[in-house]
Write an enzyme that holds these catalytic residues in place. Structure first.
Site, PDB file in Angstrom:
ATOM      1  N   HIS A  49       0.868  -1.195   0.000  1.00 37.36           N
ATOM      2  CA  HIS A  49       0.000   0.000   0.000  1.00 37.36           C
ATOM      3  C   HIS A  49       0.894   1.231   0.000  1.00 37.36           C
ATOM      4  CE1 HIS A  49      -3.662  -2.353   0.874  1.00 37.36           C
ATOM      5  NE2 HIS A  49      -2.830  -3.135   1.544  1.00 37.36           N
ATOM      6  N   HIS A 166      -8.971 -10.135  -0.926  1.00 34.86           N
ATOM      7  CA  HIS A 166      -8.772 -10.032   0.518  1.00 34.86           C
ATOM      8  C   HIS A 166      -9.964 -10.784   1.114  1.00 34.86           C
ATOM      9  CE1 HIS A 166      -8.461  -7.352   4.285  1.00 34.86           C
ATOM     10  NE2 HIS A 166      -9.652  -7.906   4.396  1.00 34.86           N
ATOM     11  N   ASP A 292       2.244  -6.993   2.367  1.00 42.69           N
ATOM     12  CA  ASP A 292       1.071  -6.216   2.775  1.00 42.69           C
ATOM     13  C   ASP A 292       1.515  -4.961   3.547  1.00 42.69           C
ATOM     14  OD1 ASP A 292      -1.506  -5.348   3.125  1.00 42.69           O
ATOM     15  OD2 ASP A 292      -2.063  -6.864   4.596  1.00 42.69           O
TER      16      ASP A 292
HETATM   17 ZN    ZN Z   1      -5.834  -7.109   2.597  1.00 42.20          ZN
END
Ligand code: ZN
Length: 415
Positions: A49, A166, A292
């Site tokens: 991210h 997810h 992640d």
């Molecule tokens: Zn996730």
């Protein structure tokens, strides 16, 4: 040099000319002496991210790429949960352009499955593909509506795109802060049952079989989900999965002090789940290690446990943790470890990367096995400091990161 694509494991010079791996005799540029170290194809992190556009105080494409380089990664794939969500070609193009100008590693965007990742209407998947996305996912938010997921898979199949989910049934996980079990009871925190992940993995595998789409489970964390992916593979279905270093390095017992740096989704599971995840890595049920990496600015993460957001940073500690838990612990070979960071994710995403073969992109990760070093989050290249591994001592880790033939990062004492 270790190159899983060819099975090579031996001593060899690696030569990069004009950004491509080439035969040694034409080499006359700067030399990096990697004696005693491992030279591998550039590591790929397929789940990161970057928070740009929209949440730049937590991370930018530039700062995230620096953290990636410091962690030994040459390619990262960024999830679409930015503000605005990467659900159309304009946002995709913005990310591609920003990455070209500011990132020191390759940044490959992942587009949303649905508009605004709201789980209702399909996003502009076709035009995002033309703009450069390498997969679709509503990561952070599962696609709860099975009909929408089926349509997404049908469309992805027609475009040859990977669907990453997810996996979390929001009705089962609602309000939970950590894994549901004896430790959540003891700590008085609301639980997220393993079944919230398992039922979605089960549904998605069935939909992948129906549609024929290539389907990938993000951050797998439970023993039943690992077993289901292994079963799907045994049936020849195009199903793959990744796990994260924290899901094989930590358990729900590590949450002792209500430290928000142990709060993530999926939550840290039991030692039985961690054992199954490591067994899944050993057996090949798990294709890739992804971090992640989820940066959150200090004031947001420094709230009481129930209120703080989910997620931790992970780019800079991934190699160290993987060496400790998998290689030094004698669970997998060094070749297998390199595969999990190179040909593994490259194969899942169908990327033309992850090898040091003649003519391949000149991306390389240099790491060592035995140097003693301490991770200090205050020195992190990331703009956020939400790591549970601050102060942790590691044996072996990244030494230098080479992208397109250029050394974009090297360990401090080598500078
Ligand atoms: Zn996730």
């Amino acid at each position: 040099m270790i190159d899983p694509a060819s099975g090579f494991d031996g001593v060899r010079d690696v030569c990069i000319v004009d950004g491509r791996i080439t035969q040694g005799w034409r080499c006359d540029g700067p030399v990096f002496d990697a004696a005693g170290m491992i030279v591998a194809p550039g590591f790929i992190d397929m789940h990161v991210h970057l928070r740009e556009p929209g949440i730049e105080h937590a991370e930018t494409i530039e700062s995230g790429s620096r953290a990636a380089a410091a962690g030994g990664f040459t390619t990262i794939c960024c999830m679409p949960n930015t503000i605005p969500v990467n659900d159309n070609a304009t946002v995709t193009s913005y990310i591609v352009e920003r990455a070209r100008n500011a990132a020191i590693v390759n940044v490959l965007p992942i587009g949303a499955i649905t508009k605004g990742s709201k789980g209702e209407e399909l996003a502009a998947i076709g035009s995002m593909k033309q703009a450069g996305i390498v997969a679709i996912s509503d990561d952070g938010k599962p696609v709860m509506n099975s009909r929408v997921m089926r349509r997404a898979m049908e469309f992805a199949k027609s475009l040859g795109l990977l669907v990453i989910d997810h996996c979390e049934d929001l009705n089962l996980s609602a309000g939970g802060d950590m894994h549901e079990g004896t430790h959540s009871t003891r700590l008085g925190l609301r639980g997220i049952p393993a079944s919230s992940e398992d039922v979605m993995v089960a549904r998605d595998i069935l939909l992948a079989e129906t549609t024929g789409a290539r389907y990938h489970v993000a951050h797998i964390s439970t023993r039943r989900s690992v077993a289901m992916v292994a079963f799907a593979k045994s049936k020849g279905l195009p199903v793959t999965c990744e796990t994260t270093p924290h899901h094989f390095a930590l358990t729900d017992e590590d949450l002792e002090n209500y430290d928000s740096n142990y709060k993530m989704k999926p939550p840290l599971r039991t030692h039985l789940d961690v054992g199954a995840v490591i067994d899944g890595i050993v057996s090949g049920a798990i294709d890739a290690i992804a971090t992640d990496h989820a940066p959150h600015a200090g004031d947001e993460k420094m709230q009481e446990f129930e209120r703080c957001p989910f997620g931790i940073t992970g780019l800079e500690t991934a190699i160290g943790l993987s060496l400790e838990k998998l290689v030094h612990a004698n669970r997998i070979s060094l070749m297998h470890l390199v595969r999990l960071f190179t040909t593994g994710p490259a194969g899942v995403l169908k990327l033309d990367r992850g090898t040091l073969a003649e003519g391949a992109v000149g991306d390389a990760t240099i790491f060592d096995l035995d140097s003693e070093w301490r991770y200090e989050v205050s020195k992190s290249e990331s703009k956020s400091k939400n790591s549970p591994f601050d102060g942790k001592q590691f044996r072996g880790g990244p030494v230098a990161t080479i992208v397109g033939g250029n050394v974009v990062w090297r360990r401090e004492e080598l500078r």
